[in-house]
Design a protein around this motif. Structure first.
Motif, PDB file in Angstrom:
ATOM      1  N   GLN A 125       0.837  -1.207   0.000  1.00 23.30           N
ATOM      2  CA  GLN A 125       0.000   0.000   0.000  1.00 23.30           C
ATOM      3  C   GLN A 125       0.865   1.246   0.000  1.00 23.30           C
ATOM      4  O   GLN A 125       0.543   2.247  -0.632  1.00 23.30           O
ATOM      5  CB  GLN A 125      -0.903   0.016   1.238  1.00 23.30           C
ATOM      6  CG  GLN A 125      -2.056  -0.964   1.185  1.00 23.30           C
ATOM      7  CD  GLN A 125      -2.888  -0.901   2.458  1.00 23.30           C
ATOM      8  OE1 GLN A 125      -3.065   0.167   3.042  1.00 23.30           O
ATOM      9  NE2 GLN A 125      -3.367  -2.038   2.922  1.00 23.30           N
ATOM     10  N   TYR A 126       1.978   1.184   0.737  1.00 21.26           N
ATOM     11  CA  TYR A 126       2.903   2.320   0.780  1.00 21.26           C
ATOM     12  C   TYR A 126       3.443   2.598  -0.627  1.00 21.26           C
ATOM     13  O   TYR A 126       3.452   3.735  -1.094  1.00 21.26           O
ATOM     14  CB  TYR A 126       4.057   2.045   1.752  1.00 21.26           C
ATOM     15  CG  TYR A 126       5.010   3.224   1.837  1.00 21.26           C
ATOM     16  CD1 TYR A 126       4.825   4.220   2.790  1.00 21.26           C
ATOM     17  CD2 TYR A 126       6.058   3.357   0.932  1.00 21.26           C
ATOM     18  CE1 TYR A 126       5.666   5.324   2.838  1.00 21.26           C
ATOM     19  CE2 TYR A 126       6.903   4.451   0.973  1.00 21.26           C
ATOM     20  CZ  TYR A 126       6.707   5.430   1.934  1.00 21.26           C
ATOM     21  OH  TYR A 126       7.534   6.518   1.969  1.00 21.26           O
TER      22      TYR A 126
ATOM     23  N   ALA B 116       1.079   4.371  -2.787  1.00 24.14           N
ATOM     24  CA  ALA B 116       0.715   5.733  -2.367  1.00 24.14           C
ATOM     25  C   ALA B 116       1.734   6.774  -2.812  1.00 24.14           C
ATOM     26  O   ALA B 116       1.654   7.933  -2.407  1.00 24.14           O
ATOM     27  CB  ALA B 116       0.564   5.765  -0.845  1.00 24.14           C
ATOM     28  N   LYS B 117       2.670   6.388  -3.632  1.00 22.53           N
ATOM     29  CA  LYS B 117       3.755   7.293  -4.063  1.00 22.53           C
ATOM     30  C   LYS B 117       3.236   8.668  -4.470  1.00 22.53           C
ATOM     31  O   LYS B 117       2.280   8.783  -5.219  1.00 22.53           O
ATOM     32  CB  LYS B 117       4.519   6.668  -5.230  1.00 22.53           C
ATOM     33  CG  LYS B 117       5.509   5.618  -4.768  1.00 22.53           C
ATOM     34  CD  LYS B 117       6.830   5.751  -5.517  1.00 22.53           C
ATOM     35  CE  LYS B 117       7.836   4.688  -5.121  1.00 22.53           C
ATOM     36  NZ  LYS B 117       8.115   4.601  -3.716  1.00 22.53           N
TER      37      LYS B 117
ATOM     38  N   ASP C 229       1.759  10.855  -2.593  1.00 20.06           N
ATOM     39  CA  ASP C 229       0.768  11.351  -1.626  1.00 20.06           C
ATOM     40  C   ASP C 229       1.383  11.281  -0.219  1.00 20.06           C
ATOM     41  O   ASP C 229       1.303  10.253   0.462  1.00 20.06           O
ATOM     42  CB  ASP C 229      -0.496  10.482  -1.724  1.00 20.06           C
ATOM     43  CG  ASP C 229      -1.631  11.007  -0.856  1.00 20.06           C
ATOM     44  OD1 ASP C 229      -1.354  11.761   0.112  1.00 20.06           O
ATOM     45  OD2 ASP C 229      -2.789  10.649  -1.130  1.00 20.06           O
ATOM     46  N   ASN C 230       2.001  12.377   0.200  1.00 21.51           N
ATOM     47  CA  ASN C 230       2.749  12.368   1.459  1.00 21.51           C
ATOM     48  C   ASN C 230       1.898  12.080   2.694  1.00 21.51           C
ATOM     49  O   ASN C 230       2.356  11.418   3.621  1.00 21.51           O
ATOM     50  CB  ASN C 230       3.496  13.691   1.642  1.00 21.51           C
ATOM     51  CG  ASN C 230       4.714  13.758   0.745  1.00 21.51           C
ATOM     52  OD1 ASN C 230       5.185  12.728   0.245  1.00 21.51           O
ATOM     53  ND2 ASN C 230       5.235  14.949   0.533  1.00 21.51           N
ATOM     54  N   ARG C 231       0.672  12.595   2.706  1.00 17.78           N
ATOM     55  CA  ARG C 231      -0.188  12.341   3.871  1.00 17.78           C
ATOM     56  C   ARG C 231      -0.521  10.861   4.001  1.00 17.78           C
ATOM     57  O   ARG C 231      -0.510  10.284   5.080  1.00 17.78           O
ATOM     58  CB  ARG C 231      -1.483  13.154   3.749  1.00 17.78           C
ATOM     59  CG  ARG C 231      -1.378  14.490   4.499  1.00 17.78           C
ATOM     60  CD  ARG C 231      -2.669  15.221   4.478  1.00 17.78           C
ATOM     61  NE  ARG C 231      -3.816  14.369   4.850  1.00 17.78           N
ATOM     62  CZ  ARG C 231      -5.043  14.839   5.006  1.00 17.78           C
ATOM     63  NH1 ARG C 231      -5.294  16.110   4.834  1.00 17.78           N
ATOM     64  NH2 ARG C 231      -6.037  14.042   5.337  1.00 17.78           N
ATOM     65  N   LYS C 232      -0.814  10.281   2.849  1.00 19.76           N
ATOM     66  CA  LYS C 232      -1.145   8.859   2.819  1.00 19.76           C
ATOM     67  C   LYS C 232       0.086   8.018   3.209  1.00 19.76           C
ATOM     68  O   LYS C 232      -0.016   7.058   3.983  1.00 19.76           O
ATOM     69  CB  LYS C 232      -1.609   8.481   1.404  1.00 19.76           C
ATOM     70  CG  LYS C 232      -2.553   7.300   1.373  1.00 19.76           C
ATOM     71  CD  LYS C 232      -3.169   7.195  -0.005  1.00 19.76           C
ATOM     72  CE  LYS C 232      -3.880   5.867  -0.177  1.00 19.76           C
ATOM     73  NZ  LYS C 232      -4.351   5.669  -1.541  1.00 19.76           N
ATOM     74  N   LYS C 233       1.236   8.407   2.677  1.00 21.20           N
ATOM     75  CA  LYS C 233       2.465   7.677   2.986  1.00 21.20           C
ATOM     76  C   LYS C 233       2.757   7.710   4.486  1.00 21.20           C
ATOM     77  O   LYS C 233       3.117   6.703   5.081  1.00 21.20           O
ATOM     78  CB  LYS C 233       3.661   8.275   2.214  1.00 21.20           C
ATOM     79  CG  LYS C 233       3.632   7.949   0.745  1.00 21.20           C
ATOM     80  CD  LYS C 233       4.995   8.027   0.084  1.00 21.20           C
ATOM     81  CE  LYS C 233       5.624   9.396   0.173  1.00 21.20           C
ATOM     82  NZ  LYS C 233       6.795   9.523  -0.696  1.00 21.20           N
TER      83      LYS C 233
ATOM     84  N   ILE D 185       0.304   5.410   6.321  1.00 19.03           N
ATOM     85  CA  ILE D 185       0.603   3.979   6.113  1.00 19.03           C
ATOM     86  C   ILE D 185       1.891   3.608   6.852  1.00 19.03           C
ATOM     87  O   ILE D 185       1.952   2.576   7.523  1.00 19.03           O
ATOM     88  CB  ILE D 185       0.699   3.618   4.606  1.00 19.03           C
ATOM     89  CG1 ILE D 185      -0.638   3.859   3.922  1.00 19.03           C
ATOM     90  CG2 ILE D 185       1.112   2.158   4.432  1.00 19.03           C
ATOM     91  CD1 ILE D 185      -0.581   3.832   2.397  1.00 19.03           C
TER      92      ILE D 185
ATOM     93  N   ASP E  99      11.452   7.678   1.507  1.00 21.48           N
ATOM     94  CA  ASP E  99      11.144   6.499   0.672  1.00 21.48           C
ATOM     95  C   ASP E  99      12.266   5.461   0.731  1.00 21.48           C
ATOM     96  O   ASP E  99      12.004   4.263   0.818  1.00 21.48           O
ATOM     97  CB  ASP E  99      10.970   6.906  -0.799  1.00 21.48           C
ATOM     98  CG  ASP E  99       9.583   7.447  -1.089  1.00 21.48           C
ATOM     99  OD1 ASP E  99       8.675   7.245  -0.256  1.00 21.48           O
ATOM    100  OD2 ASP E  99       9.416   8.071  -2.152  1.00 21.48           O
TER     101      ASP E  99
END
Ligand SMILES: [Fe+2]
Ligand SMILES: [Fe+2]
Length: 163
Positions: free
Chosen positions: A38-39, A42-43, A45-49, A52, A113
């Motif tokens: 999932q990480y 999510a590339k 999208d910093n909030r999502k990263k 996660i 990352d």
């Protein structure tokens, strides 16, 4: 010819079938792998990263703690090579060190990352050793995996509640 062993696939990998201490550990490994995927997805999208990654770190820390507090000490005397247990502990320490570094970084950091990728690779390697060597050896031993499983379940619930 020896009878097929419950919970060990023909390739020697521990499977998630029997109701013992190994099964929930394997399930945690699958969840972690899924979160790392999932990480990856999510590339950008910093909030999502960040969200996660936090989930990955929380899950891994609890998983490693129950292994270190309960599973590793309980199985140490049942495996042929205690060096394998020591190695597993050192791998946990390296993963925790990387997570400590990540905790202090923003996902916009150019190394965020890279550190998550290295963490994922370290965990992959560690999981492979647990599932193909360590856990099958425990299942072949006389270790009381059901009792250990109960202890781990209780401890995991405590750690989750405290989180
Ligand atoms: Fe594990
Ligand atoms: Fe482990």
């Amino acid at each position: 010819m020896s009878a097929p062993q419950a919970g060990i696939t023909p390739t020697g990998r521990a499977s998630a079938r029997p109701d013992d201490a190994v099964t929930p550990l394997i399930n945690d490994h699958r969840e972690a792998k899924d979160l790392f995927k999932q990480y990856e997805a999510a590339k950008g999208d910093n909030r999502k990263k960040q969200a996660i990654y936090r989930k990955i770190a929380a899950e891994l820390r609890i998983h490693m703690r129950i292994e270190e507090e309960i599973f590793y000490p309980a199985s140490r005397k049942f495996v042929g090579d205690e060096g394998m247990v020591n190695e597993a502990e050192v791998e946990h320490a390296s993963a925790k060190d990387l997570m400590d570094q990540l905790d202090g970084l923003e996902p916009s950091d150019p190394y965020f990352d890279a550190k998550v990728t290295v963490l994922s690779e370290m965990i992959d390697h560690h999981v492979e050793e647990e599932e193909t060597e360590y856990f099958p050896e425990c299942r072949r031993s006389t270790m009381d995996l059901k009792a250990i499983g109960e202890q781990m379940k209780t401890r995991k619930a405590e750690l989750k509640a405290a989180h």
